[in-house]
Scaffold this active site. Structure first.
Site, PDB file in Angstrom:
ATOM      1  N   PHE A  12     -51.391  87.055 -96.495  1.00  0.00           N
ATOM      2  CA  PHE A  12     -50.715  88.041 -95.650  1.00  0.00           C
ATOM      3  C   PHE A  12     -51.564  89.286 -95.439  1.00  0.00           C
ATOM      4  CE2 PHE A  12     -47.718  91.785 -95.977  1.00  0.00           C
ATOM      5  CZ  PHE A  12     -47.363  91.798 -94.630  1.00  0.00           C
ATOM      6  N   ARG A  33     -61.635  78.426 -98.401  1.00  0.00           N
ATOM      7  CA  ARG A  33     -62.005  77.484 -99.460  1.00  0.00           C
ATOM      8  C   ARG A  33     -62.857  76.351 -98.905  1.00  0.00           C
ATOM      9  NH1 ARG A  33     -56.591  78.647-100.845  1.00  0.00           N
ATOM     10  NH2 ARG A  33     -56.396  79.742-102.849  1.00  0.00           N
ATOM     11  N   ASN A  36     -65.153  75.902 -91.976  1.00  0.00           N
ATOM     12  CA  ASN A  36     -65.420  74.940 -90.904  1.00  0.00           C
ATOM     13  C   ASN A  36     -66.049  75.567 -89.668  1.00  0.00           C
ATOM     14  OD1 ASN A  36     -64.203  72.620 -92.229  1.00  0.00           O
ATOM     15  ND2 ASN A  36     -62.223  73.610 -91.855  1.00  0.00           N
ATOM     16  N   ASP A  44     -64.333  80.427-103.067  1.00  0.00           N
ATOM     17  CA  ASP A  44     -63.147  80.087-103.840  1.00  0.00           C
ATOM     18  C   ASP A  44     -63.228  80.848-105.160  1.00  0.00           C
ATOM     19  OD1 ASP A  44     -61.127  78.932-105.414  1.00  0.00           O
ATOM     20  OD2 ASP A  44     -61.374  76.963-104.489  1.00  0.00           O
ATOM     21  N   ALA A  65     -58.978  88.948-101.647  1.00  0.00           N
ATOM     22  CA  ALA A  65     -58.617  87.697-102.315  1.00  0.00           C
ATOM     23  C   ALA A  65     -58.280  87.961-103.778  1.00  0.00           C
ATOM     24  CB  ALA A  65     -59.759  86.690-102.209  1.00  0.00           C
ATOM     25  N   ALA A  66     -57.219  87.336-104.259  1.00  0.00           N
ATOM     26  CA  ALA A  66     -56.814  87.496-105.655  1.00  0.00           C
ATOM     27  C   ALA A  66     -55.843  86.391-106.019  1.00  0.00           C
ATOM     28  CB  ALA A  66     -56.159  88.850-105.878  1.00  0.00           C
ATOM     29  N   TYR A 135     -52.091  90.101-114.956  1.00  0.00           N
ATOM     30  CA  TYR A 135     -52.552  90.335-113.583  1.00  0.00           C
ATOM     31  C   TYR A 135     -53.096  91.747-113.422  1.00  0.00           C
ATOM     32  CZ  TYR A 135     -52.249  91.564-108.657  1.00  0.00           C
ATOM     33  OH  TYR A 135     -52.532  92.044-107.397  1.00  0.00           O
ATOM     34  N   LYS A 139     -57.009  93.354-112.737  1.00  0.00           N
ATOM     35  CA  LYS A 139     -57.346  94.284-111.663  1.00  0.00           C
ATOM     36  C   LYS A 139     -57.995  95.559-112.223  1.00  0.00           C
ATOM     37  CE  LYS A 139     -55.904  92.497-107.673  1.00  0.00           C
ATOM     38  NZ  LYS A 139     -56.775  92.377-106.483  1.00  0.00           N
ATOM     39  N   ILE A 201     -47.822  97.114 -93.701  1.00  0.00           N
ATOM     40  CA  ILE A 201     -49.121  96.464 -93.556  1.00  0.00           C
ATOM     41  C   ILE A 201     -49.995  97.165 -92.520  1.00  0.00           C
ATOM     42  CG2 ILE A 201     -48.219  94.777 -91.895  1.00  0.00           C
ATOM     43  CD1 ILE A 201     -51.013  94.209 -94.537  1.00  0.00           C
TER      44      ILE A 201
END
Length: 311
Positions: A12, A33, A36, A44, A65-66, A135, A139, A201
């Site tokens: 998101f 991951r 293409n 990854d 990414a996380a 988590y 971080k 966002i």
């Protein structure tokens, strides 16, 4: 014109960052991951990678990414977060240094500050880290590792700690709140008068644009929000209003609601619904000259209308 690599673009936040920066004219490379296309790199968090050659044309990396939720029970939770959110982040930054990347923008989490501001002042960027779970610890470790690397190498590091992020396409907790408020039955949240910070966002991606180019942003930690904290009751009333839901709020004492949740084994739900989590963004606004372009009311309306169009 800058060439920017954005990680986490299947999520998101990452996909929204990519879309925003594309509209501003940046040249964007995404990670997947299984890459293409020409403007994608294979990356990854759970696998070894070597991107030095591919990063030589990149000016800025935005690392969103996380691993947030651990789904694989075969690997210890602490180890999963450690490898993906800490070790992979530092490895990517080290490869960025080798490739000559100038700036590394890291999307961290307000959870590095702690879980609640109930009974204390709002969180600020000068607070000592106080992570409470695996988590947030991963971080916090990544933040420290990045700032140490910046001091040794000259890489410009920008760390952003957002609170809960919402907007069109959001899932998980905020989506569940919207679904609940749209049901046509009474909800017992009318007397909950806590205060919580959120960030829309589009406000987050607007700030990330500042983080890409502002010289004063480098090598600092930045807290952001909509700058308009809401109680749980205010949030539900706005969702009900903008969705034209027939639901309504009724009052039960907040202390009774908390005790009931705890008796039912739902202590975490009680904290999210009744506890405070406020973020002080005064420093961010003063130093970087940034204010959120959307108010909380505008943002919630846009989110709810988008939700209705899909459901």
């Amino acid at each position: 014109m800058k060439n920017i690599l954005v990680t986490g673009t299947t999520g998101f936040i990452g996909s929204s960052i990519r879309s925003k920066l594309c509209t501003l004219g940046y040249q964007i490379v995404s990670t997947q991951r299984n890459a293409n296309y020409a403007n994608e790199l294979e990356f990854d968090l759970k696998k070894p990678f070597n991107l030095v050659e591919q990063l030589k044309n990149i000016d800025v990396i935005i690392h969103s990414a996380a691993i947030v939720h651990v789904m694989d029970n075969k690997i210890p939770i602490d180890e999963t977060y450690q490898k993906a959110n800490y070790e992979a982040t530092i490895e990517l930054a080290q490869q960025a240094v080798e490739a000559g990347v100038k700036r590394f923008v890291f999307i961290s989490s307000i959870k590095v500050n702690g879980e609640t501001t109930t009974g204390r002042l709002p969180f600020s960027s000068s607070d000592l880290p106080s992570p409470k779970d695996a988590y947030s610890l991963s971080k916090a470790q990544a933040e420290k590792g990045l700032l140490d690397l910046a001091a040794k190498t000259g890489l410009e590091v920008v760390i952003i700690r957002p609170p809960l992020v919402y907007g069109p396409g959001v899932k998980a907790n905020f989506a569940n709140l919207v679904k609940l408020a749209m049901r046509s039955f009474p909800l017992p949240f009318g007397a909950i008068n806590n205060k919580r910070s959120f960030v829309f966002i589009d406000n987050l991606t607007d700030f990330i644009n500042i983080a890409v180019y502002h010289p004063a942003a480098a090598n600092h930690i930045w807290l952001i929000s909509d700058d308009d904290d809401l109680s749980t009751s205010q949030l539900f009333r706005l969702i009900i209003q903008y969705s034209n839901s027939k639901a309504f709020l009724f009052n039960i004492p907040q202390d009774f609601f908390v005790r009931l949740c705890r008796l039912l084994g739902k202590k975490n739900i009680a904290e999210r619904l009744c506890g405070d989590l406020q973020v002080d963004i005064k420093h961010t606004k003063e130093v970087l000259g940034w204010t959120p372009p959307y108010t909380a009311q505008q943002a919630i309306k846009k989110t709810v209308l988008s939700f209705i169009s899909k459901y």
